[in-house]
Design a protein around this motif. Structure first.
Motif, PDB file in Angstrom:
ATOM      1  N   ALA A 112       0.825  -1.078   0.131  1.00 15.92           N
ATOM      2  CA  ALA A 112      -0.044   0.073   0.011  1.00 15.92           C
ATOM      3  C   ALA A 112       0.909   1.209   0.140  1.00 15.92           C
ATOM      4  O   ALA A 112       0.711   2.151  -0.758  1.00 15.92           O
ATOM      5  N   GLU A 113       2.011   1.126   0.807  1.00 16.39           N
ATOM      6  CA  GLU A 113       2.811   2.209   0.939  1.00 16.39           C
ATOM      7  C   GLU A 113       3.535   2.552  -0.762  1.00 16.39           C
ATOM      8  O   GLU A 113       3.701   3.843  -0.955  1.00 16.39           O
ATOM      9  N   ALA A 114       3.885   1.603  -1.337  1.00 24.46           N
ATOM     10  CA  ALA A 114       4.426   1.558  -2.704  1.00 24.46           C
ATOM     11  C   ALA A 114       3.540   2.216  -3.773  1.00 24.46           C
ATOM     12  O   ALA A 114       3.810   2.815  -4.540  1.00 24.46           O
ATOM     13  N   ALA A 115       2.061   1.886  -3.666  1.00 26.55           N
ATOM     14  CA  ALA A 115       1.068   2.058  -4.543  1.00 26.55           C
ATOM     15  C   ALA A 115       0.731   3.712  -4.083  1.00 26.55           C
ATOM     16  O   ALA A 115       0.635   4.462  -4.954  1.00 26.55           O
ATOM     17  N   GLN A 116       1.013   3.985  -2.875  1.00 24.33           N
ATOM     18  CA  GLN A 116       0.689   5.597  -2.471  1.00 24.33           C
ATOM     19  C   GLN A 116       1.907   6.252  -3.259  1.00 24.33           C
ATOM     20  O   GLN A 116       1.697   7.405  -3.733  1.00 24.33           O
TER      21      GLN A 116
ATOM     22  N   GLY B 176      -4.762  -0.906   2.256  1.00 27.87           N
ATOM     23  CA  GLY B 176      -4.591  -0.593   3.604  1.00 27.87           C
ATOM     24  C   GLY B 176      -5.792  -1.008   4.631  1.00 27.87           C
ATOM     25  O   GLY B 176      -5.568  -1.485   5.658  1.00 27.87           O
ATOM     26  N   VAL B 177      -6.892  -1.215   4.006  1.00 31.01           N
ATOM     27  CA  VAL B 177      -8.045  -1.711   4.631  1.00 31.01           C
ATOM     28  C   VAL B 177      -8.079  -3.235   4.751  1.00 31.01           C
ATOM     29  O   VAL B 177      -8.188  -3.707   5.926  1.00 31.01           O
TER      30      VAL B 177
ATOM     31  N   GLY C 121      -2.673   5.991   7.399  1.00 31.12           N
ATOM     32  CA  GLY C 121      -2.365   5.935   6.157  1.00 31.12           C
ATOM     33  C   GLY C 121      -3.416   5.460   4.902  1.00 31.12           C
ATOM     34  O   GLY C 121      -3.502   6.217   3.836  1.00 31.12           O
ATOM     35  N   THR C 122      -4.187   4.438   5.587  1.00 32.81           N
ATOM     36  CA  THR C 122      -5.578   4.379   4.683  1.00 32.81           C
ATOM     37  C   THR C 122      -6.283   5.607   4.257  1.00 32.81           C
ATOM     38  O   THR C 122      -6.866   5.834   3.380  1.00 32.81           O
TER      39      THR C 122
ATOM     40  N   PHE D 149       0.170  18.571   5.997  1.00 31.83           N
ATOM     41  CA  PHE D 149       1.471  18.094   6.399  1.00 31.83           C
ATOM     42  C   PHE D 149       1.695  16.711   5.669  1.00 31.83           C
ATOM     43  O   PHE D 149       0.867  15.992   5.415  1.00 31.83           O
ATOM     44  N   THR D 150       3.422  16.602   5.813  1.00 31.98           N
ATOM     45  CA  THR D 150       3.514  15.073   5.123  1.00 31.98           C
ATOM     46  C   THR D 150       3.059  14.002   6.099  1.00 31.98           C
ATOM     47  O   THR D 150       3.273  14.154   7.043  1.00 31.98           O
ATOM     48  N   HIS D 151       2.668  12.956   5.322  1.00 30.39           N
ATOM     49  CA  HIS D 151       2.444  11.755   6.238  1.00 30.39           C
ATOM     50  C   HIS D 151       3.164  10.702   5.812  1.00 30.39           C
ATOM     51  O   HIS D 151       2.779   9.960   4.809  1.00 30.39           O
ATOM     52  N   HIS D 152       4.530  10.629   5.838  1.00 29.62           N
ATOM     53  CA  HIS D 152       5.457   9.632   5.330  1.00 29.62           C
ATOM     54  C   HIS D 152       5.375   8.260   6.167  1.00 29.62           C
ATOM     55  O   HIS D 152       5.393   8.052   7.186  1.00 29.62           O
ATOM     56  N   HIS D 153       5.326   7.086   5.382  1.00 31.06           N
ATOM     57  CA  HIS D 153       5.707   5.713   5.740  1.00 31.06           C
ATOM     58  C   HIS D 153       4.489   5.316   6.859  1.00 31.06           C
ATOM     59  O   HIS D 153       4.957   4.469   7.822  1.00 31.06           O
ATOM     60  N   PHE D 154       3.507   5.681   6.810  1.00 29.52           N
ATOM     61  CA  PHE D 154       2.434   5.148   8.005  1.00 29.52           C
ATOM     62  C   PHE D 154       2.255   3.877   7.641  1.00 29.52           C
ATOM     63  O   PHE D 154       2.093   3.048   8.250  1.00 29.52           O
ATOM     64  N   LEU D 155       1.866   3.803   6.304  1.00 25.87           N
ATOM     65  CA  LEU D 155       1.518   2.329   5.872  1.00 25.87           C
ATOM     66  C   LEU D 155       2.574   1.354   6.076  1.00 25.87           C
ATOM     67  O   LEU D 155       2.182   0.007   6.476  1.00 25.87           O
ATOM     68  N   SER D 156       3.661   1.699   5.597  1.00 24.42           N
ATOM     69  CA  SER D 156       4.961   0.626   5.562  1.00 24.42           C
ATOM     70  C   SER D 156       5.253   0.332   6.981  1.00 24.42           C
ATOM     71  O   SER D 156       5.618  -0.802   7.400  1.00 24.42           O
TER      72      SER D 156
END
Length: 159
Positions: free
Chosen positions: A27-31, A55-56, A114-115, A127-134
């Motif tokens: 999901a992080e890669a797709a984002q 993510g879901v 992240g989702t 604001f940036t939301h980096h790497h929440f999914l990974s």
């Protein structure tokens, strides 16, 4: 027979958690494949439907694995006096149970944040939301370790 069910349950918990972790990382890669514009700490990013779906799925699998781990591990939480007099294996079992709950709370929160950032109705700048999914995906795999440790230590009390 119960021993084989426990081993199967451990493999199922690990499979669910590892699958959730892989889905979180995908999901992080797709984002990251979506277009985005970044200016210092502010970022405008297009939402990714693939990242939303993955993510879901990751959050759901993590939740199912946690419920399964608590069902097969049993609940052996006791009063504070009993806890101080308990054997070290029971204390370790309670510690693993607490860690699984903490990891679930943090990992599930990161996956949900992240989702939600990839929901189509939330296409905005902020604001940036980096790497929440990974990071949530990695915590899914850590959850597998503590869940199996919880099961092993809680069933070792019964032997």
């Amino acid at each position: 027979m119960g021993k084989y069910i426990g081993i199967f349950a451990c493999f199922l918990i690990v499979a669910l958690d590892v699958t959730a972790g892989i889905l979180g990382i995908k999901a992080e890669a797709a984002q990251n494949q979506e277009k985005h514009l970044r200016l210092w700490i502010f970022e405008c990013k297009e939402p990714s439907h693939d990242a939303f779906v993955l993510g879901v799925a990751a959050a759901t699998l993590l939740s199912v694995a946690h419920v399964l781990a608590n069902l097969v591990g049993g609940c052996n939480v006791c009063s504070q006096d009993e806890f101080h007099k308990a054997a070290p294996s029971k204390k370790l079992s309670v510690a693993c149970l607490v860690f699984t709950w903490i990891i679930l709370a943090v990992g599930l929160s990161m996956l949900v944040i992240g989702t939600i950032s990839n929901n189509k109705s939330r296409a905005s700048c902020g604001f940036t939301h980096h790497h929440f999914l990974s990071t949530g995906g990695i915590l899914c795999m850590v959850h597998a370790l503590f869940s199996v440790a919880y099961y092993v230590t809680s069933t070792a009390l019964l032997l």
